[in-house]
Design an enzyme around this catalytic site. Structure first.
Site, PDB file in Angstrom:
ATOM      1  N   SER A 134     -11.134  -6.091   2.428  1.00 27.70           N
ATOM      2  CA  SER A 134     -11.895  -5.030   2.929  1.00 27.70           C
ATOM      3  C   SER A 134     -13.324  -5.544   2.780  1.00 27.70           C
ATOM      4  O   SER A 134     -13.939  -6.338   2.102  1.00 27.70           O
ATOM      5  CB  SER A 134     -11.689  -4.006   2.080  1.00 27.70           C
ATOM      6  OG  SER A 134     -12.566  -2.884   2.039  1.00 27.70           O
ATOM      7  N   TYR A 191     -11.150  -0.975  -6.885  1.00 27.72           N
ATOM      8  CA  TYR A 191     -10.906  -1.518  -5.433  1.00 27.72           C
ATOM      9  C   TYR A 191     -11.979  -2.590  -5.178  1.00 27.72           C
ATOM     10  O   TYR A 191     -11.467  -3.527  -4.533  1.00 27.72           O
ATOM     11  CB  TYR A 191     -10.725  -0.388  -4.467  1.00 27.72           C
ATOM     12  CG  TYR A 191     -10.363  -0.667  -3.138  1.00 27.72           C
ATOM     13  CD1 TYR A 191      -9.095  -0.887  -2.700  1.00 27.72           C
ATOM     14  CD2 TYR A 191     -11.418  -0.830  -2.139  1.00 27.72           C
ATOM     15  CE1 TYR A 191      -8.708  -1.175  -1.655  1.00 27.72           C
ATOM     16  CE2 TYR A 191     -11.045  -1.273  -1.000  1.00 27.72           C
ATOM     17  CZ  TYR A 191      -9.647  -1.307  -0.461  1.00 27.72           C
ATOM     18  OH  TYR A 191      -9.140  -1.671   0.772  1.00 27.72           O
TER      19      TYR A 191
END
Length: 274
Positions: free
Chosen positions: A148, A161
Protein backbone atom coordinates in the site's frame (compact mmCIF):
# COMPACT_ATOMS: atom_id res chain seq x y z
CA UNK A 1 -12.80 -22.14 -19.32
CA UNK A 2 -12.10 -18.82 -21.05
CA UNK A 3 -10.03 -18.44 -24.21
CA UNK A 4 -7.31 -16.78 -22.14
CA UNK A 5 -6.74 -19.92 -20.07
CA UNK A 6 -3.66 -20.95 -22.08
CA UNK A 7 -1.70 -17.95 -20.76
CA UNK A 8 -0.37 -19.65 -17.60
CA UNK A 9 -1.12 -23.37 -17.79
CA UNK A 10 0.61 -25.65 -15.34
CA UNK A 11 1.57 -22.94 -12.86
CA UNK A 12 0.45 -23.05 -9.23
CA UNK A 13 -0.52 -19.94 -7.28
CA UNK A 14 -0.94 -19.80 -3.51
CA UNK A 15 -2.95 -16.81 -2.28
CA UNK A 16 -3.48 -15.89 1.36
CA UNK A 17 -6.71 -14.13 2.25
CA UNK A 18 -8.38 -15.46 -0.90
CA UNK A 19 -11.87 -15.64 0.58
CA UNK A 20 -12.86 -12.09 -0.25
CA UNK A 21 -11.78 -8.73 -1.60
CA UNK A 22 -8.66 -8.48 -3.72
CA UNK A 23 -7.61 -12.03 -2.87
CA UNK A 24 -10.81 -13.44 -4.30
CA UNK A 25 -10.62 -11.26 -7.44
CA UNK A 26 -7.03 -12.36 -7.98
CA UNK A 27 -7.85 -16.05 -7.54
CA UNK A 28 -10.53 -15.78 -10.22
CA UNK A 29 -8.31 -13.79 -12.57
CA UNK A 30 -5.45 -16.30 -12.32
CA UNK A 31 -7.90 -19.18 -12.73
CA UNK A 32 -9.04 -17.53 -15.96
CA UNK A 33 -5.40 -17.62 -17.08
CA UNK A 34 -5.16 -21.37 -16.51
CA UNK A 35 -3.33 -21.38 -13.19
CA UNK A 36 -3.99 -23.89 -10.46
CA UNK A 37 -5.16 -22.03 -7.35
CA UNK A 38 -4.26 -22.76 -3.72
CA UNK A 39 -5.96 -20.67 -1.05
CA UNK A 40 -5.25 -20.04 2.62
CA UNK A 41 -7.44 -18.06 4.98
CA UNK A 42 -9.32 -18.16 8.27
CA UNK A 43 -12.88 -18.46 6.92
CA UNK A 44 -13.49 -21.83 5.27
CA UNK A 45 -16.93 -20.85 3.94
CA UNK A 46 -15.55 -17.85 2.07
CA UNK A 47 -12.59 -19.82 0.77
CA UNK A 48 -14.87 -22.55 -0.53
CA UNK A 49 -17.04 -19.95 -2.27
CA UNK A 50 -13.96 -18.67 -4.10
CA UNK A 51 -12.90 -22.25 -4.77
CA UNK A 52 -16.23 -23.04 -6.45
CA UNK A 53 -15.93 -20.01 -8.70
CA UNK A 54 -12.38 -20.98 -9.66
CA UNK A 55 -13.52 -24.52 -10.42
CA UNK A 56 -16.24 -23.13 -12.68
CA UNK A 57 -13.41 -21.58 -14.69
CA UNK A 58 -11.78 -24.99 -15.03
CA UNK A 59 -9.07 -24.48 -12.42
CA UNK A 60 -7.80 -27.18 -10.10
CA UNK A 61 -7.94 -25.86 -6.53
CA UNK A 62 -7.06 -26.56 -2.92
CA UNK A 63 -8.21 -24.81 0.24
CA UNK A 64 -6.51 -24.87 3.64
CA UNK A 65 -7.70 -22.99 6.71
CA UNK A 66 -5.06 -21.21 8.79
CA UNK A 67 -4.43 -18.05 10.75
CA UNK A 68 -1.47 -16.51 8.95
CA UNK A 69 -0.13 -15.19 12.26
CA UNK A 70 0.68 -18.76 13.32
CA UNK A 71 3.89 -20.22 11.84
CA UNK A 72 2.75 -23.78 12.56
CA UNK A 73 -0.66 -23.28 10.95
CA UNK A 74 0.84 -21.68 7.85
CA UNK A 75 3.42 -24.47 7.47
CA UNK A 76 0.68 -27.07 7.77
CA UNK A 77 -1.56 -25.25 5.30
CA UNK A 78 1.27 -24.76 2.82
CA UNK A 79 2.19 -28.45 2.98
CA UNK A 80 -1.43 -29.42 2.38
CA UNK A 81 -1.71 -27.17 -0.67
CA UNK A 82 1.59 -28.42 -2.09
CA UNK A 83 0.59 -32.03 -1.51
CA UNK A 84 -2.62 -31.44 -3.44
CA UNK A 85 -1.36 -29.20 -6.23
CA UNK A 86 2.42 -29.45 -6.44
CA UNK A 87 5.18 -26.86 -6.00
CA UNK A 88 4.11 -23.23 -5.74
CA UNK A 89 5.22 -20.96 -8.58
CA UNK A 90 3.56 -17.77 -7.32
CA UNK A 91 3.01 -16.87 -3.66
CA UNK A 92 0.74 -13.89 -3.04
CA UNK A 93 0.77 -12.49 0.49
CA UNK A 94 -2.59 -10.79 0.44
CA UNK A 95 -4.15 -11.52 3.85
CA UNK A 96 -4.50 -8.25 5.71
CA UNK A 97 -6.39 -6.14 8.21
CA UNK A 98 -6.72 -2.41 8.79
CA UNK A 99 -7.13 -0.40 12.01
CA UNK A 100 -10.81 -0.33 12.97
CA UNK A 101 -10.67 2.46 15.52
CA UNK A 102 -9.07 5.04 13.22
CA UNK A 103 -7.68 6.88 16.24
CA UNK A 104 -4.17 8.08 17.19
CA UNK A 105 -1.67 5.38 18.13
CA UNK A 106 -1.91 6.11 21.88
CA UNK A 107 -5.68 5.69 21.83
CA UNK A 108 -5.74 2.48 19.81
CA UNK A 109 -6.83 -0.80 21.38
CA UNK A 110 -3.48 -2.61 21.88
CA UNK A 111 -4.85 -6.08 21.14
CA UNK A 112 -6.38 -4.98 17.86
CA UNK A 113 -3.27 -2.96 16.96
CA UNK A 114 -1.10 -6.07 17.25
CA UNK A 115 -3.68 -8.19 15.42
CA UNK A 116 -3.45 -5.83 12.43
CA UNK A 117 0.35 -5.61 12.52
CA UNK A 118 0.89 -9.33 12.95
CA UNK A 119 -1.63 -10.31 10.28
CA UNK A 120 -0.02 -8.01 7.73
CA UNK A 121 3.65 -8.46 8.62
CA UNK A 122 4.02 -11.72 10.52
CA UNK A 123 1.59 -13.35 8.11
CA UNK A 124 3.85 -12.35 5.22
CA UNK A 125 6.93 -13.62 7.04
CA UNK A 126 5.29 -16.95 7.88
CA UNK A 127 4.13 -17.60 4.32
CA UNK A 128 7.50 -16.66 2.86
CA UNK A 129 9.30 -18.99 5.28
CA UNK A 130 6.89 -21.80 4.39
CA UNK A 131 7.23 -21.45 0.61
CA UNK A 132 10.52 -19.70 -0.24
CA UNK A 133 12.88 -22.59 0.67
CA UNK A 134 11.29 -24.85 -1.96
CA UNK A 135 11.42 -22.04 -4.54
CA UNK A 136 15.11 -21.56 -3.75
CA UNK A 137 15.77 -25.28 -4.15
CA UNK A 138 14.05 -25.22 -7.52
CA UNK A 139 15.65 -21.87 -8.41
CA UNK A 140 12.29 -20.69 -9.61
CA UNK A 141 9.40 -18.77 -8.13
CA UNK A 142 7.83 -15.38 -7.53
CA UNK A 143 6.55 -13.79 -4.34
CA UNK A 144 4.19 -10.83 -4.34
CA UNK A 145 3.52 -8.88 -1.18
CA UNK A 146 0.31 -6.91 -1.63
CA UNK A 147 1.34 -3.55 -0.25
CA UNK A 148 0.00 0.00 0.00
CA UNK A 149 1.07 3.60 -0.42
CA UNK A 150 0.60 3.74 3.36
CA UNK A 151 3.98 1.99 3.51
CA UNK A 152 5.64 5.23 2.40
CA UNK A 153 2.95 7.79 3.29
CA UNK A 154 1.65 6.64 6.66
CA UNK A 155 -1.64 7.90 8.06
CA UNK A 156 -1.81 8.47 11.85
CA UNK A 157 -5.32 7.02 11.91
CA UNK A 158 -3.94 3.74 10.61
CA UNK A 159 -0.72 3.39 12.61
CA UNK A 160 -0.73 -0.43 12.73
CA UNK A 161 -1.54 -0.78 9.04
CA UNK A 162 1.01 1.85 7.98
CA UNK A 163 3.74 0.39 10.21
CA UNK A 164 3.09 -3.16 9.04
CA UNK A 165 3.16 -2.25 5.36
CA UNK A 166 6.40 -0.29 5.79
CA UNK A 167 7.85 -3.35 7.52
CA UNK A 168 6.81 -5.56 4.61
CA UNK A 169 8.48 -3.16 2.20
CA UNK A 170 11.67 -3.23 4.27
CA UNK A 171 11.56 -7.02 4.36
CA UNK A 172 11.26 -7.22 0.58
CA UNK A 173 14.21 -4.88 0.19
CA UNK A 174 16.28 -7.12 2.43
CA UNK A 175 15.29 -10.29 0.57
CA UNK A 176 15.49 -8.96 -2.99
CA UNK A 177 19.18 -9.54 -3.79
CA UNK A 178 19.66 -12.99 -2.18
CA UNK A 179 16.39 -14.25 -3.66
CA UNK A 180 17.29 -13.04 -7.15
CA UNK A 181 20.62 -14.84 -6.85
CA UNK A 182 18.59 -17.99 -6.16
CA UNK A 183 16.25 -17.51 -9.12
CA UNK A 184 13.36 -16.16 -7.05
CA UNK A 185 11.81 -12.71 -7.51
CA UNK A 186 10.00 -10.71 -4.83
CA UNK A 187 7.64 -7.81 -5.52
CA UNK A 188 5.74 -5.22 -3.50
CA UNK A 189 2.65 -4.16 -5.43
CA UNK A 190 0.02 -1.69 -4.31
CA UNK A 191 -3.32 -2.21 -6.04
CA UNK A 192 -4.46 1.31 -5.18
CA UNK A 193 -7.72 2.09 -3.43
CA UNK A 194 -9.82 -0.77 -4.77
CA UNK A 195 -13.34 -0.96 -3.39
CA UNK A 196 -13.59 -3.95 -1.02
CA UNK A 197 -15.31 -4.70 2.28
CA UNK A 198 -12.18 -3.50 4.09
CA UNK A 199 -11.65 -0.23 2.23
CA UNK A 200 -15.34 0.64 2.18
CA UNK A 201 -15.30 0.74 5.97
CA UNK A 202 -12.33 3.13 6.21
CA UNK A 203 -13.00 6.74 7.22
CA UNK A 204 -10.80 8.11 4.45
CA UNK A 205 -13.00 6.32 1.91
CA UNK A 206 -16.31 7.75 3.13
CA UNK A 207 -18.24 9.05 0.10
CA UNK A 208 -15.30 8.16 -2.14
CA UNK A 209 -16.07 8.11 -5.85
CA UNK A 210 -12.62 7.66 -7.43
CA UNK A 211 -12.04 4.00 -6.65
CA UNK A 212 -9.15 2.30 -8.44
CA UNK A 213 -10.12 -0.16 -11.14
CA UNK A 214 -8.94 -3.58 -9.88
CA UNK A 215 -8.32 -4.66 -13.48
CA UNK A 216 -5.00 -2.78 -13.46
CA UNK A 217 -3.75 -4.75 -10.46
CA UNK A 218 -5.03 -8.05 -11.84
CA UNK A 219 -3.32 -7.41 -15.18
CA UNK A 220 -0.07 -6.59 -13.36
CA UNK A 221 -0.29 -9.83 -11.41
CA UNK A 222 -0.72 -11.85 -14.59
CA UNK A 223 2.39 -10.16 -15.96
CA UNK A 224 4.28 -11.05 -12.78
CA UNK A 225 3.27 -14.69 -13.13
CA UNK A 226 4.46 -14.68 -16.76
CA UNK A 227 7.84 -13.31 -15.69
CA UNK A 228 7.40 -10.11 -17.68
CA UNK A 229 8.05 -7.87 -14.68
CA UNK A 230 11.10 -9.69 -13.29
CA UNK A 231 13.41 -6.70 -14.04
CA UNK A 232 11.27 -4.68 -11.58
CA UNK A 233 11.62 -7.17 -8.72
CA UNK A 234 12.49 -5.48 -5.45
CA UNK A 235 10.88 -2.21 -6.54
CA UNK A 236 7.68 -0.77 -5.05
CA UNK A 237 5.04 -0.76 -7.78
CA UNK A 238 1.71 1.03 -7.73
CA UNK A 239 -0.43 -0.95 -10.12
CA UNK A 240 -3.23 1.61 -9.92
CA UNK A 241 -1.06 4.45 -11.25
CA UNK A 242 2.19 3.15 -12.72
CA UNK A 243 2.86 2.70 -16.40
CA UNK A 244 4.63 -0.64 -16.04
CA UNK A 245 6.04 -0.63 -19.55
CA UNK A 246 7.63 2.76 -18.89
CA UNK A 247 9.12 1.44 -15.65
CA UNK A 248 10.45 -1.63 -17.46
CA UNK A 249 12.30 0.67 -19.85
CA UNK A 250 13.89 2.32 -16.80
CA UNK A 251 14.46 -0.85 -14.79
CA UNK A 252 18.26 -0.89 -15.07
CA UNK A 253 18.54 2.76 -14.05
CA UNK A 254 16.09 2.22 -11.20
CA UNK A 255 18.15 -0.64 -9.83
CA UNK A 256 21.39 1.32 -10.14
CA UNK A 257 19.82 4.25 -8.27
CA UNK A 258 18.08 1.92 -5.80
CA UNK A 259 14.85 3.67 -6.75
CA UNK A 260 11.44 2.67 -5.44
CA UNK A 261 12.87 1.14 -2.27
CA UNK A 262 12.46 2.10 1.38
CA UNK A 263 15.30 4.19 2.80
CA UNK A 264 16.28 7.37 4.61
CA UNK A 265 16.81 10.58 2.69
CA UNK A 266 20.33 11.92 3.39
CA UNK A 267 20.50 15.46 4.69
CA UNK A 268 23.30 16.36 2.28
CA UNK A 269 26.16 14.97 0.15
CA UNK A 270 28.38 14.44 3.20
CA UNK A 271 25.75 12.46 5.10
CA UNK A 272 27.08 8.97 5.90
CA UNK A 273 23.56 7.68 5.16
CA UNK A 274 23.73 9.01 1.62
Amino acid sequence: MSARASSLPGQVALITGAGRGIGRLLALALADEGMTIGMIGRNRKRLEETERECAQRGAATAVSVADVRSPAEVRRAARAVQAALGPVDLLVNNAGLVDRGEVPFWEADPEHWWEVFETNFRGTVNACRAIAPDMIRRRSGRIVNVNSVFAVKGDPRYSAYSSSKASVLALSGTLDAPLRESGVHVFDISPGMVRTDMTSGMAICANRQDWTDPARFLAAMVRVARGELDPLAGRFLHAGNDDLDELLDKATRMRTADARTLGLRPQGPADVLG
